[in-house]
Design a protein around this motif. Structure first.
Motif, PDB file in Angstrom:
ATOM      1  N   SER A 157       0.860  -1.185   0.000  1.00  0.00           N
ATOM      2  CA  SER A 157       0.000   0.000   0.000  1.00  0.00           C
ATOM      3  C   SER A 157       0.900   1.240   0.000  1.00  0.00           C
ATOM      4  N   ASP A 158       0.320   2.387  -0.278  1.00  0.00           N
ATOM      5  CA  ASP A 158       1.090   3.631  -0.289  1.00  0.00           C
ATOM      6  C   ASP A 158       1.721   3.891   1.075  1.00  0.00           C
ATOM      7  N   GLU A 189       2.526   1.616   3.435  1.00  0.00           N
ATOM      8  CA  GLU A 189       3.609   0.658   3.685  1.00  0.00           C
ATOM      9  C   GLU A 189       4.859   1.047   2.904  1.00  0.00           C
TER      10      GLU A 189
END
Length: 148
Positions: A96-97, A99
Motif C-alpha cells: 500500500s502507499d 507501507e
C-alpha cells in the motif's frame, strides 16, 4: 508452490478451457523464464529470479500501454490491459502507499540520506526490499519527495 509450477498448472487449465489469451500470455512468460535460465546457465530459476522476469514482463507491457494510449490505439490498449491482469495474478501482493512510504522513510534513515544527492544510494537500498511489490517509478517519486 513456485511461480513456474503455478504457470504450468494454469497453462493446462487454459488449454482445457480453450482460453487462448491466457494461454498465450503464460507461454510468453514461460519462454522469458526459459531464456533467463539459459542466459544464467541454470536448469531452474530461483523464486527471486522468477519474480524478476515476471516484473520485467509486466513493466514492458505497462510501458507499451503508455505508448499505445498516446498513439490512440485503443484496440491494443485493451489487449495489453488483459495481459497485465493475467500477469498480476502471479505477482506478490503490492504494498500500500502507507507501507511503501514507511519502507522509504526507514531506508532513508538507515542510509543516512539528507539530500537529493543521496537519491542513488537510497534507491539501491529500497528496491531489493520492495522487489515485485512496488513499481520502481512510484518508489522513485516517493524517495524524491522524502529527500526534498
Amino acid at each position: 508452490m513456485s511461480i513456474t509450477e503455478r504457470l504450468n498448472q494454469d497453462m493446462k487449465t487454459a488449454m482445457k478451457a480453450r482460453d487462448k489469451k491466457t494461454l498465450s500470455v503464460i507461454r510468453m512468460v514461460k519462454a522469458s523464464m526459459q531464456n533467463e535460465a539459459i542466459k544464467l546457465g541454470k536448469n531452474e530459476l530461483s523464486e527471486e529470479e522468477e519474480l524478476t522476469v515476471l516484473s520485467r514482463e509486466v513493466k514492458q507491457r505497462k510501458d507499451s500501454l503508455h505508448e499505445f494510449k498516446e498513439a490512440g490505439r485503443e484496440d491494443l490498449v485493451e489487449e495489453l490491459n488483459q495481459e497485465i491482469e493475467i500477469l498480476q495474478v502471479y505477482m506478490p501482493q503490492q504494498l500500500s502507499d502507507q507501507e511503501l512510504d514507511q519502507v522509504v522513510q526507514e531506508t532513508i534513515q538507515e542510509v543516512g540520506a539528507s539530500s537529493k544527492a543521496d537519491m542513488g544510494r537510497v534507491m539501491s537500498a529500497v528496491m531489493p526490499k520492495v522487489k515485485g511489490k512496488a513499481d520502481g517509478s512510484k518508489v522513485n517519486q516517493l524517495v524524491l519527495k522524502q529527500l526534498s
